[in-house]
Motif scaffolding. Structure first.
Motif, short mmCIF file in Angstrom:
data_model
loop_
_atom_site.label_atom_id
_atom_site.label_comp_id
_atom_site.label_asym_id
_atom_site.label_seq_id
_atom_site.Cartn_x
_atom_site.Cartn_y
_atom_site.Cartn_z
N VAL A 135 0.82 -1.22 0.00
CA VAL A 135 0.00 0.00 0.00
C VAL A 135 0.85 1.27 0.00
N ARG A 136 2.17 1.13 0.18
CA ARG A 136 3.02 2.33 0.16
C ARG A 136 3.18 2.84 -1.27
N PRO A 137 3.27 4.16 -1.44
CA PRO A 137 3.35 4.70 -2.81
C PRO A 137 4.59 4.23 -3.57
N ALA A 138 5.69 3.96 -2.87
CA ALA A 138 6.93 3.55 -3.56
C ALA A 138 6.71 2.28 -4.37
N ALA A 139 5.97 1.33 -3.81
CA ALA A 139 5.77 0.06 -4.50
C ALA A 139 5.07 0.28 -5.84
N ARG A 152 16.80 -1.90 -10.03
CA ARG A 152 17.75 -1.18 -9.17
C ARG A 152 17.97 0.25 -9.67
N ARG A 153 18.05 0.40 -11.00
CA ARG A 153 18.26 1.75 -11.55
C ARG A 153 17.07 2.65 -11.22
N LEU A 154 15.86 2.08 -11.28
CA LEU A 154 14.67 2.88 -10.96
C LEU A 154 14.64 3.27 -9.49
N ALA A 155 14.99 2.31 -8.64
CA ALA A 155 14.94 2.56 -7.18
C ALA A 155 16.03 3.56 -6.78
#
Length: 277
Positions: free
Chosen positions: A243-247, A273-276
């Motif tokens: 439910v967190r926006p990051a996911a 990994r590049r996106l994160a």
């Protein structure tokens, strides 16, 4: 002979063995269609005494099951159709793993390509897995999407390879080759790619040819661990992150940058990994 028509599976029967080939292009994502077919297949075979062994492989040499369909981020209710048949205490993804883990037949995965996320969970829930050296790869990639495995993976791993290695797999989020997976006890054995078919065939045929009742007796004696409490904890952990926006951002970003295409899936870990980063 059975002639069940499946959208995403090719099924054939031979002397006590059901051979199930996963065929859901382009990369065999675990989507609603594949989930529905696997559930129907396993449920249908449960009471079929003529089948003693189920062998799973893939029509795609590069992918076994890529992972759960990431487009579900925009269709969160897509799996609700299964909710009515899902036992209390597990989510729909865990329910598929538990169906496989408690299947009365011996279940064998022939892993020649990649299995990540929900695909890795399916592999880990099977009784046995044999993987092709130099070709197979298995990994839990969920952490790179801002979540944790939520389809049984954390519990199956801890049960199979121990807590320390389970944490390494879940948080390292890397692809593991057949040799490493074998050494960790994640799979039964790494086999030269050109010997995998013959190896699994021989084992499946030997098991199917055993005297009456032996398979059932062995499976009754060597029961799968009761993971009920852990599955509840896993679901809470997964749902809390989901439910967190990051996911949502990472999953959408992954799709926008080529996840679920053959090219993007080859090195999905680095893409995410590049996106994160």
């Amino acid at each position: 002979m059975h002639h069940d028509a499946y959208a995403t599976l090719r099924v054939s029967h031979e002397a006590g063995i059901a051979r199930v080939t996963l065929d859901n292009p382009p990369v065999n994502v675990l989507d609603v269609a594949l989930m529905a077919d696997l559930r129907r297949l396993l449920t249908g075979l449960r009471d079929d005494d003529s089948v003693r062994v189920i062998v799973f492989d893939s029509a795609d040499p590069d992918f076994f099951i890529a992972h759960v369909d990431m487009t579900l981020v925009d269709a969160p209710d897509a799996f609700d159709e299964f909710a009515a048949d899902t036992p209390d205490g597990v989510n729909v993804f865990q329910a598929l793993g538990e169906l496989l883990r408690h299947q009365p037949q011996v279940t064998i995965v022939k892993l020649a390509g990649l299995a990540r996320g929900g695909g890795a969970e399916f592999v880990t829930a099977a009784d046995m897995t044999f993987a092709a050296l130099g070709r197979a790869g298995i990994g839990q990639v969920e952490a790179l999407m801002g979540i944790v495995p939520g389809g049984g993976g954390t519990q199956y791993l801890a049960d199979r390879i121990g807590r320390n290695r389970a944490l390494e797999v879940v948080l390292g989020a890397d692809l593991h080759d057949a040799r490493t997976a074998e050494r960790y006890g994640w799979i039964n054995r790494a086999v030269p790619a050109d010997e995998l078919d013959d190896f699994v065939d021989r084992l499946a045929r030997n098991i199917a040819a055993l005297p009456e009742g032996v398979v059932a007796a062995a499976k009754r004696a060597v029961l799968p661990a009761d993971l009920a409490e852990g599955l509840l904890r896993e679901h809470d952990a997964w749902a809390g992150q989901f439910v967190r926006p990051a996911a949502e951002q990472l999953i959408r970003g992954g799709l926008a940058h080529g996840a679920q295409t053959r090219e993007g899936e080859r090195d999905l870990e680095n893409l995410l990994r590049r996106l994160a980063g």
